[in-house]
Design an enzyme around this catalytic site. Structure first.
Site, PDB file in Angstrom:
ATOM      1  N   ARG A 295      -2.874  -4.841 -26.156  1.00 58.37           N
ATOM      2  CA  ARG A 295      -2.435  -6.191 -26.557  1.00 58.37           C
ATOM      3  C   ARG A 295      -3.009  -7.283 -25.646  1.00 58.37           C
ATOM      4  NH1 ARG A 295       2.113  -6.744 -30.219  1.00 58.37           N
ATOM      5  NH2 ARG A 295       1.935  -4.932 -31.555  1.00 58.37           N
TER       6      ARG A 295
ATOM      7  N   TYR B 153       6.551   2.067 -41.076  1.00 55.47           N
ATOM      8  CA  TYR B 153       6.621   0.665 -41.528  1.00 55.47           C
ATOM      9  C   TYR B 153       6.743   0.579 -43.049  1.00 55.47           C
ATOM     10  CZ  TYR B 153       5.708  -1.002 -36.835  1.00 55.47           C
ATOM     11  OH  TYR B 153       5.823  -1.275 -35.497  1.00 55.47           O
TER      12      TYR B 153
ATOM     13  N   ASP C 117      -4.523  -6.032 -36.823  1.00 58.14           N
ATOM     14  CA  ASP C 117      -3.225  -5.376 -36.691  1.00 58.14           C
ATOM     15  C   ASP C 117      -3.254  -4.045 -37.431  1.00 58.14           C
ATOM     16  OD1 ASP C 117      -0.351  -6.118 -35.649  1.00 58.14           O
ATOM     17  OD2 ASP C 117      -0.114  -4.946 -37.479  1.00 58.14           O
TER      18      ASP C 117
ATOM     19  N   ARG D  42      -3.504 -19.878 -32.355  1.00 64.33           N
ATOM     20  CA  ARG D  42      -2.469 -19.380 -33.257  1.00 64.33           C
ATOM     21  C   ARG D  42      -1.605 -20.510 -33.820  1.00 64.33           C
ATOM     22  NH1 ARG D  42       1.309 -17.772 -35.881  1.00 64.33           N
ATOM     23  NH2 ARG D  42       2.596 -15.933 -35.477  1.00 64.33           N
TER      24      ARG D  42
ATOM     25  N   ARG E 256      -0.145 -13.179 -27.300  1.00 66.07           N
ATOM     26  CA  ARG E 256       0.707 -14.341 -27.039  1.00 66.07           C
ATOM     27  C   ARG E 256       0.888 -14.739 -25.581  1.00 66.07           C
ATOM     28  NH1 ARG E 256       5.585 -12.505 -30.878  1.00 66.07           N
ATOM     29  NH2 ARG E 256       4.930 -10.540 -29.946  1.00 66.07           N
TER      30      ARG E 256
HETATM   31  O1  1CP Z   1      -5.291  -7.196 -28.093  1.00 68.38           O
HETATM   32  C1  1CP Z   1      -5.007  -6.268 -28.847  1.00 68.38           C
HETATM   33  O2  1CP Z   1      -4.412  -5.243 -28.443  1.00 68.38           O
HETATM   34  C2  1CP Z   1      -5.532  -6.284 -30.261  1.00 68.38           C
HETATM   35  C3  1CP Z   1      -4.670  -6.704 -31.283  1.00 68.38           C
HETATM   36  C4  1CP Z   1      -3.485  -5.899 -31.777  1.00 68.38           C
HETATM   37  C5  1CP Z   1      -3.267  -4.514 -31.845  1.00 68.38           C
HETATM   38  C6  1CP Z   1      -4.115  -3.406 -31.301  1.00 68.38           C
HETATM   39  C7  1CP Z   1      -2.387  -6.522 -32.397  1.00 68.38           C
HETATM   40  C8  1CP Z   1      -2.218  -7.964 -32.538  1.00 68.38           C
HETATM   41  N1  1CP Z   1      -1.559  -5.561 -32.879  1.00 68.38           N
HETATM   42  C9  1CP Z   1      -2.047  -4.321 -32.556  1.00 68.38           C
HETATM   43  C10 1CP Z   1      -1.509  -3.021 -32.881  1.00 68.38           C
HETATM   44  C11 1CP Z   1      -0.115  -2.923 -33.396  1.00 68.38           C
HETATM   45  N2  1CP Z   1       0.532  -3.721 -34.304  1.00 68.38           N
HETATM   46  C12 1CP Z   1       0.741  -1.856 -33.089  1.00 68.38           C
HETATM   47  C13 1CP Z   1       0.350  -0.680 -32.220  1.00 68.38           C
HETATM   48  C14 1CP Z   1       0.431  -0.986 -30.774  1.00 68.38           C
HETATM   49  C15 1CP Z   1       1.815  -1.103 -30.185  1.00 68.38           C
HETATM   50  O3  1CP Z   1       2.559  -0.105 -30.241  1.00 68.38           O
HETATM   51  O4  1CP Z   1       2.111  -2.166 -29.649  1.00 68.38           O
HETATM   52  C16 1CP Z   1       1.954  -2.049 -33.777  1.00 68.38           C
HETATM   53  C17 1CP Z   1       3.175  -1.161 -33.743  1.00 68.38           C
HETATM   54  C18 1CP Z   1       1.815  -3.229 -34.554  1.00 68.38           C
HETATM   55  C19 1CP Z   1       2.804  -3.803 -35.491  1.00 68.38           C
HETATM   56  C20 1CP Z   1       3.183  -5.192 -35.150  1.00 68.38           C
HETATM   57  N3  1CP Z   1       2.309  -6.250 -35.130  1.00 68.38           N
HETATM   58  C21 1CP Z   1       4.451  -5.702 -34.778  1.00 68.38           C
HETATM   59  C22 1CP Z   1       5.748  -4.914 -34.774  1.00 68.38           C
HETATM   60  C23 1CP Z   1       6.020  -4.164 -33.530  1.00 68.38           C
HETATM   61  C24 1CP Z   1       7.348  -3.436 -33.685  1.00 68.38           C
HETATM   62  O5  1CP Z   1       8.095  -3.421 -32.692  1.00 68.38           O
HETATM   63  O6  1CP Z   1       7.643  -2.896 -34.765  1.00 68.38           O
HETATM   64  C25 1CP Z   1       4.311  -7.069 -34.511  1.00 68.38           C
HETATM   65  C26 1CP Z   1       5.379  -8.042 -34.095  1.00 68.38           C
HETATM   66  C27 1CP Z   1       2.940  -7.390 -34.724  1.00 68.38           C
HETATM   67  C28 1CP Z   1       2.310  -8.725 -34.611  1.00 68.38           C
HETATM   68  C29 1CP Z   1       1.153  -8.850 -33.699  1.00 68.38           C
HETATM   69  N4  1CP Z   1       0.052  -8.030 -33.695  1.00 68.38           N
HETATM   70  C30 1CP Z   1      -0.864  -8.495 -32.798  1.00 68.38           C
HETATM   71  C31 1CP Z   1      -0.319  -9.663 -32.177  1.00 68.38           C
HETATM   72  C32 1CP Z   1      -1.011 -10.520 -31.154  1.00 68.38           C
HETATM   73  C33 1CP Z   1       0.944  -9.881 -32.743  1.00 68.38           C
HETATM   74  C34 1CP Z   1       1.861 -11.039 -32.479  1.00 68.38           C
HETATM   75  C35 1CP Z   1       1.628 -11.992 -33.570  1.00 68.38           C
HETATM   76  C36 1CP Z   1       1.837 -13.426 -33.243  1.00 68.38           C
HETATM   77  O7  1CP Z   1       0.888 -14.109 -32.788  1.00 68.38           O
HETATM   78  O8  1CP Z   1       2.925 -13.908 -33.524  1.00 68.38           O
END
Ligand code: 1CP
Length: 343
Positions: A23, A147, A72, A36, A27
Site C-alpha cells: 500500500r 468479497y 485494486d 484523489r 492515503r
Molecule cells: O500501493 C499499493 O499497494 C497499490 C495499490 C493497492 C493494492 C495492492 C490498493 C489501492 N489496493 C490493493 C490491494 C487490496 N485491495 C487488497 C489486498 C491487500 C491488503 O490486504 O491490504 C484488499 C483486501 C483490497 C480491498 C480494498 N480496497 C479495501 C477493503 C479492505 C478490507 O478491509 O476489506 C479498501 C478499503 C480498498 C480501497 C483502496 N485500495 C487501494 C487504496 C489506496 C484504497 C483506498 C482508497 C481511497 O483512496 O479511498
C-alpha cells in the site's frame, strides 16, 4: 535500472536488502490525497495517466526499490460482471452478492485487455518511466470470493464459510471461475510488462489449515503453475498466515510474503530455498528513530540465512503513518543491510 529487488526474488546475492511497502501508493501520502481529491477511487483506478502518477509517488518521494501498480484487487471482479462501488468509510460494496448458482452463472470470465485494458495500459506507460521493477498483482481466489459472497468487507465471513460447508460444489465452482479470471488477468499483466507478480491472500488466515488446503490452496497453485511460462517471480502473501506457511510453500511461489506475527528467522527455516518478503509490524513505523533502526537491524539479522530477502511491512502501511517515518525505515534498511554486521 535498479534490479536489486528482482535479484532478491531469485535468491541472488545483492549489495543491500531491497525494500518496498505494501500500500505504498495511498492515503498516507499528501501527494496521493491531492490527486484523489478530484476523483472517486474507481475513477482513479480506471484512468491510466492518474494511476501512473500515484504509482510513481512513493518511488520518487521515498526511494523504494520496486513500484507496485496502482489498482485494486477487486477491479477484475467488477469486470466479471459484479457491480462494485467504494463507499467512503465502509470500503468496497458489491450490492448483488454472489450466493446462488444463478448469480454465479451470470458472471463471465473477462478478456483482460478488453475489459480491464486500463490496467494493461497503466503497466505499459509505467514501464517507460520506471527505473525500478514494476510489480503487478491480483487478489487470491479465496480472498476475492469473500468479497463477492459477503457483498463487501467482513470480519466473521459467515456467508463465505456457510457456502463452503453447506454448498461446497457451488463454492468450488465460484473459485474455479475466479481462478480462470485471475490467471488470465495476471498473464496479461506479464505481457504488458509487469516484472514480478504478487498474489494477495488477505483473508487466508481465517481458515483452518485443512480448509485452506481444500478450499483455497489448489486455486493458488493453479494460477502459479499457469504463470510459470512467464518466467516472472511470483510472490504469494497469505496475511495472518503463519499457521499456513508450510502449506503456502506448496503454492509454488518463488517468494513467500510474511505478516509480522511470525519471527522471520523461524519462517526462513520453513520456506527453505525460497525467498521471503516482510515483515515489520506496520505500526512499528511509529517507533522513535533509534528503536525503529534497532528493530530493522534485528529483522535483517533474523533473515540473514534467507535465500533472498525483500524487506516489507507485514501488511499495508496505515493511512495515518507520517511519510517521514516510512522514509526513516527505508533509509535504515538500505544503510544497515549494506553493512555485513547485519547480513
Ligand atoms: O500501493 C499499493 O499497494 C497499490 C495499490 C493497492 C493494492 C495492492 C490498493 C489501492 N489496493 C490493493 C490491494 C487490496 N485491495 C487488497 C489486498 C491487500 C491488503 O490486504 O491490504 C484488499 C483486501 C483490497 C480491498 C480494498 N480496497 C479495501 C477493503 C479492505 C478490507 O478491509 O476489506 C479498501 C478499503 C480498498 C480501497 C483502496 N485500495 C487501494 C487504496 C489506496 C484504497 C483506498 C482508497 C481511497 O483512496 O479511498
Amino acid at each position: 535500472m535498479n534490479d536489486t529487488f528482482l535479484k532478491a526474488c531469485r535468491g541472488e546475492k545483492t549489495d543491500y536488502t531491497p525494500i518496498w511497502m505494501m500500500r505504498q501508493a495511498g492515503r498516507y501520502l499528501p501527494e496521493y490525497q491531492k490527486v484523489r481529491a478530484n476523483f472517486t477511487f474507481l475513477e482513479l483506478c480506471k484512468t491510466p495517466e492518474l494511476c501512473v502518477e500515484v504509482t510513481l509517488q512513493p518511488v520518487d518521494i521515498l526511494g523504494v526499490d520496486a513500484a507496485i501498480l496502482f489498482s485494486d484487487i477487486l477491479i477484475p471482479m467488477e469486470a466479471m460482471g459484479a457491480p462494485l462501488y467504494f463507499h467512503e468509510g465502509r470500503g468496497p460494496i458489491f450490492p448483488e452478492p454472489v450466493r446462488t448458482r444463478e448469480a454465479l452463472d451470470r458472471l463471465i470470465v473477462p478478456d483482460p485487455e478488453l475489459h480491464t485494458g486500463f490496467v494493461m495500459e497503466t503497466i505499459r506507460l509505467l514501464r517507460k518511466e520506471l527505473k525500478v521493477p514494476l510489480i503487478g498483482f491480483s487478489g487470491a481466489p479465496f480472498t476475492l470470493a469473500t468479497y463477492l459472497i459477503e457483498g463487501g468487507s467482513s470480519k466473521v465471513f459467515w456467508e463465505t464459510k456457510k457456502m463452503m460447508f453447506t454448498q461446497p460444489d457451488l463454492f468450488h465452482s465460484l473459485m474455479e471461475k475466479i481462478t480462470a479470471c485471475t490467471s488470465l488477468y495476471l498473464q496479461a499483466q506479464a505481457r504488458a510488462g509487469a516484472q514480478a507478480l504478487q498474489i494477495f491472500d488477505s483473508w487466508a488466515g481465517v481458515l483452518a489449515p485443512c480448509d485452506f488446503e481444500e478450499f483455497a490452496l489448489p486455486y493458488v497453485q493453479k494460477i502459479i503453475s499457469d504463470l510459470k511460462a512467464t518466467g516472472l517471480p511470483i510472490i504469494y502473501f497469505a496475511n495472518n498466515g503463519a499457521t499456513l506457511l508450510e502449506l503456502s510453500v506448496q503454492s509454488g511461489a518463488d517468494v513467500l510474503g510474511l505478516d509480522w506475527r511470525i519471527d522471520i528467522g523461524d519462517a526462513v527455516k520453513v520456506v527453505g530455498n525460497r525467498a521471503v518478503q516482510g515483515n515489520i509490524d506496520p505500526f512499528a513505523l511509529m517507533l522513535p528513530k533509534d528503536k525503529l533502526r534497532q528493530r530493522i537491524g534485528n529483522l535483517l539479522h533474523g533473515a540473514r540465512n534467507a535465500h533472498g530477502h525483500i524487506f516489507n511491512l507485514g501488511h499495508g502501511i496505515h493511512q495515518f503513518t507520517p511519510p517521514d517515518q516510512a522514509k526513516i525505515a527505508i533509509d535504515a534498511v538500505h544503510e544497515l543491510s549494506a553493512n555485513h554486521k547485519y547480513r
